[in-house]
Write an enzyme that holds these catalytic residues in place. Sequence first.
Site: not given
Length: 239
Positions: A8, A129
């Site tokens: 990330d 998500d």
Amino acid sequence: MIVFPAIDIQEGRCVRLVKGDFSTSSQVAEDPLETARAFRRAGAEWIHMVDLDGAREASPRNSGIFREVAAHSGLKVELGGGIRTMEAIEDCLESGISRVILGSAALRDPELVRRAAARYGSRIAVGIDARDEMVAADGWLDTSSVHYLDLAKAMEQAGVGCIIYTDISRDGTLSGPNLEQLARLRAAVSCQITASGGIRDLEDIRALREMGLYGAICGKSLYQGTLDLSAALALCREE
């Protein structure tokens, strides 16, 4: 099953968050390209990358890093975070990214997902998500009233063949993936399913593999050493 090591990116740095909370951001590696190359040396073929700044600001931010990894790591890159227009999708795919992940766009602009899936097929994935089973968007800052299974079914109808599912409450916690929610998703749609969030060790990889999932995304477990990437890859290559 494919094991996807994860990187990330926030402000050009390799970081990890806990449960998607930006205030928990901590740097886990020095150089994105060298980190990706280390994953390649361990035997990985794919890498999962997220533009955290892009996710929060609704447009790509760290594109140069992702292009460099795609061009020089020897890995296929799947990328998500802030990709919300056809132009952004095209730019990613034309710059060497192997697969684009649409997250907030799946919730806000399903027609974009439909057009992208029709044009690019398996190079498009949808990231779902969820927080308490309800879909979150905009860098997980906003929780909707849409149930994750309902969105998954809609994305299957839109032509999407690959879904990446994250239980936000597990992400970055090393507490194990949410096998129950993943099993329900696996039963609800015929799409390829990639698990994300909470994966800690080889037993988690084995459990996901036995479910018949397409992939497993591993981040914190690799950086903290609770999962050996080479061993995970070897397990997933077994007949």
